[in-house]
Design a protein around this motif. Structure first.
Motif, PDB file in Angstrom:
ATOM      1  N   VAL A   1     -13.343   0.520  -2.014  1.00 42.88           N
ATOM      2  CA  VAL A   1     -12.133   1.050  -3.235  1.00 42.88           C
ATOM      3  C   VAL A   1     -11.301   0.013  -2.633  1.00 42.88           C
ATOM      4  O   VAL A   1     -11.178  -0.350  -1.076  1.00 42.88           O
ATOM      5  N   GLU A   2     -10.002  -0.899  -3.547  1.00 39.60           N
ATOM      6  CA  GLU A   2      -9.434  -1.395  -2.937  1.00 39.60           C
ATOM      7  C   GLU A   2      -8.153   0.169  -4.154  1.00 39.60           C
ATOM      8  O   GLU A   2      -8.302  -0.129  -4.939  1.00 39.60           O
ATOM      9  N   VAL A   3      -6.996  -0.194  -2.902  1.00 39.43           N
ATOM     10  CA  VAL A   3      -5.809   1.070  -3.709  1.00 39.43           C
ATOM     11  C   VAL A   3      -4.362   0.289  -3.108  1.00 39.43           C
ATOM     12  O   VAL A   3      -4.897  -0.837  -2.156  1.00 39.43           O
ATOM     13  N   SER A   4      -3.934   0.111  -4.027  1.00 41.26           N
ATOM     14  CA  SER A   4      -2.672  -0.664  -4.308  1.00 41.26           C
ATOM     15  C   SER A   4      -1.677   0.453  -3.719  1.00 41.26           C
ATOM     16  O   SER A   4      -1.600   1.790  -4.391  1.00 41.26           O
ATOM     17  N   LEU A   5      -0.787   0.385  -3.162  1.00 45.07           N
ATOM     18  CA  LEU A   5       0.339   0.701  -2.214  1.00 45.07           C
ATOM     19  C   LEU A   5       1.933   0.263  -2.732  1.00 45.07           C
ATOM     20  O   LEU A   5       1.503  -1.196  -2.473  1.00 45.07           O
ATOM     21  N   ARG A   6       2.993   1.358  -2.331  1.00 45.56           N
ATOM     22  CA  ARG A   6       4.139   0.293  -2.223  1.00 45.56           C
ATOM     23  C   ARG A   6       4.323   0.358  -1.445  1.00 45.56           C
ATOM     24  O   ARG A   6       4.068   1.522  -0.274  1.00 45.56           O
ATOM     25  N   GLY A   7       5.127  -1.130  -1.350  1.00 40.27           N
ATOM     26  CA  GLY A   7       5.915  -0.763   0.301  1.00 40.27           C
ATOM     27  C   GLY A   7       7.304  -0.445  -0.080  1.00 40.27           C
ATOM     28  O   GLY A   7       7.812  -0.042  -1.342  1.00 40.27           O
ATOM     29  N   ARG A   8       7.830  -0.392   1.165  1.00 38.82           N
ATOM     30  CA  ARG A   8       9.405  -0.208   0.987  1.00 38.82           C
ATOM     31  C   ARG A   8      10.607  -0.863   2.168  1.00 38.82           C
ATOM     32  O   ARG A   8       9.582  -1.884   3.229  1.00 38.82           O
ATOM     33  N   THR A   9      11.394  -0.902   1.934  1.00 35.40           N
ATOM     34  CA  THR A   9      12.835  -2.103   2.171  1.00 35.40           C
ATOM     35  C   THR A   9      12.074  -1.950   3.700  1.00 35.40           C
ATOM     36  O   THR A   9      12.431  -0.453   4.637  1.00 35.40           O
ATOM     37  N   LEU A  10      11.630  -3.193   5.072  1.00 38.23           N
ATOM     38  CA  LEU A  10      12.323  -2.440   6.442  1.00 38.23           C
ATOM     39  C   LEU A  10      13.255  -1.621   6.242  1.00 38.23           C
ATOM     40  O   LEU A  10      14.987  -2.829   6.188  1.00 38.23           O
ATOM     41  N   ALA A  11      13.463  -0.173   7.625  1.00 36.80           N
ATOM     42  CA  ALA A  11      14.571  -0.420   7.845  1.00 36.80           C
ATOM     43  C   ALA A  11      15.500  -1.425   8.812  1.00 36.80           C
ATOM     44  O   ALA A  11      14.885  -2.189   9.541  1.00 36.80           O
ATOM     45  N   ALA A  12      16.511  -1.291   8.760  1.00 35.27           N
ATOM     46  CA  ALA A  12      17.697  -2.324   9.755  1.00 35.27           C
ATOM     47  C   ALA A  12      17.766  -1.854  11.137  1.00 35.27           C
ATOM     48  O   ALA A  12      17.560  -0.165  11.285  1.00 35.27           O
ATOM     49  N   PRO A  13      17.128  -3.085  11.551  1.00 36.61           N
ATOM     50  CA  PRO A  13      17.245  -3.029  13.361  1.00 36.61           C
ATOM     51  C   PRO A  13      18.765  -1.321  14.032  1.00 36.61           C
ATOM     52  O   PRO A  13      19.929  -1.442  12.881  1.00 36.61           O
TER      53      PRO A  13
ATOM     54  N   ALA B   1      15.227  -8.849   1.135  1.00 35.68           N
ATOM     55  CA  ALA B   1      14.947  -8.630   2.771  1.00 35.68           C
ATOM     56  C   ALA B   1      13.132  -8.149   3.097  1.00 35.68           C
ATOM     57  O   ALA B   1      12.280  -7.684   1.765  1.00 35.68           O
ATOM     58  N   PRO B   2      12.684  -7.808   4.274  1.00 33.01           N
ATOM     59  CA  PRO B   2      11.510  -7.699   5.002  1.00 33.01           C
ATOM     60  C   PRO B   2      11.397  -6.256   3.720  1.00 33.01           C
ATOM     61  O   PRO B   2      11.845  -4.769   3.972  1.00 33.01           O
ATOM     62  N   VAL B   3       9.367  -6.282   3.295  1.00 28.89           N
ATOM     63  CA  VAL B   3       8.783  -5.079   3.044  1.00 28.89           C
ATOM     64  C   VAL B   3       7.912  -4.617   4.090  1.00 28.89           C
ATOM     65  O   VAL B   3       6.919  -5.264   4.483  1.00 28.89           O
ATOM     66  N   GLU B   4       7.868  -3.771   4.437  1.00 30.39           N
ATOM     67  CA  GLU B   4       6.494  -2.693   5.417  1.00 30.39           C
ATOM     68  C   GLU B   4       5.546  -2.087   4.308  1.00 30.39           C
ATOM     69  O   GLU B   4       6.430  -1.477   3.671  1.00 30.39           O
ATOM     70  N   PHE B   5       4.808  -1.867   4.415  1.00 27.34           N
ATOM     71  CA  PHE B   5       3.283  -0.955   3.890  1.00 27.34           C
ATOM     72  C   PHE B   5       3.013  -0.396   4.657  1.00 27.34           C
ATOM     73  O   PHE B   5       3.234   0.086   5.864  1.00 27.34           O
ATOM     74  N   PRO B   6       3.118   1.104   4.105  1.00 31.75           N
ATOM     75  CA  PRO B   6       2.269   2.461   5.162  1.00 31.75           C
ATOM     76  C   PRO B   6       0.694   1.703   5.213  1.00 31.75           C
ATOM     77  O   PRO B   6      -0.205   1.135   4.657  1.00 31.75           O
ATOM     78  N   ASP B   7       0.292   2.303   6.125  1.00 31.40           N
ATOM     79  CA  ASP B   7      -1.067   2.591   6.794  1.00 31.40           C
ATOM     80  C   ASP B   7      -2.029   3.437   5.799  1.00 31.40           C
ATOM     81  O   ASP B   7      -1.945   4.318   5.294  1.00 31.40           O
ATOM     82  N   ALA B   8      -2.773   2.523   4.689  1.00 34.16           N
ATOM     83  CA  ALA B   8      -3.648   2.839   4.184  1.00 34.16           C
ATOM     84  C   ALA B   8      -4.536   3.556   4.556  1.00 34.16           C
ATOM     85  O   ALA B   8      -5.003   5.009   3.930  1.00 34.16           O
TER      86      ALA B   8
END
Length: 135
Positions: free
Chosen positions: A123-135, A3-10
């Motif tokens: 800095v570098e910040v590690s962010l967790r992504g989440r599964t992209l919501a289904a259309p 599944a595609p993964v999206e990331f928050p705006d850091a």
């Protein structure tokens, strides 16, 4: 197929956290992505300047954090607090940021336009992504 993964705006994540954390310490300092005109005596600016996706679920953006102050002592005090707070973001309630790595600074760099005192760090910040919501 994964599944595609999206990331928050850091920048949005760190800006919101930092604004809340500064206010909790009694510091009403604007935290922005752009320098307003006129610029306040104290200001924190955050900008994403790079970074990369580490793996399927981890984005690791590089952020530059700039702090302005009315004098050398004030900006030194502000950057110390801001930097400490940024490194404390892992563990913030609901944080998608789980690691912060120092990549530079802090360093003093007076504003080239006004000459006002300014200090910055990266800095570098590690962010967790989440599964992209289904259309």
């Amino acid at each position: 197929m994964a599944a595609p993964v999206e990331f928050p705006d850091a920048v949005d994540v760190v800006r919101g956290y930092l604004r809340e954390a500064l206010l909790a310490r009694g510091l009403d300092v604007p935290v922005r992505t752009r320098v307003p005109d006129p610029r306040p005596a104290q200001l924190v600016r955050i900008e994403r300047v790079g970074g990369s996706r580490l793996d399927r679920i981890t984005d690791r953006p590089r952020l530059d954090v700039e702090c302005w102050g009315p004098d050398e002592g004030a900006v030194a005090d502000l950057v110390k607090v801001v930097r400490a707070l940024v490194f404390a973001i892992p563990g913030w309630r609901g944080a998608v940021a789980y690691d912060v790595v120092d990549v530079g600074g802090p360093n003093t760099a007076p504003d080239p336009v006004s000459g006002q005192e300014r200090s910055s760090f990266a800095v570098e910040v590690s962010l967790r992504g989440r599964t992209l919501a289904a259309p």
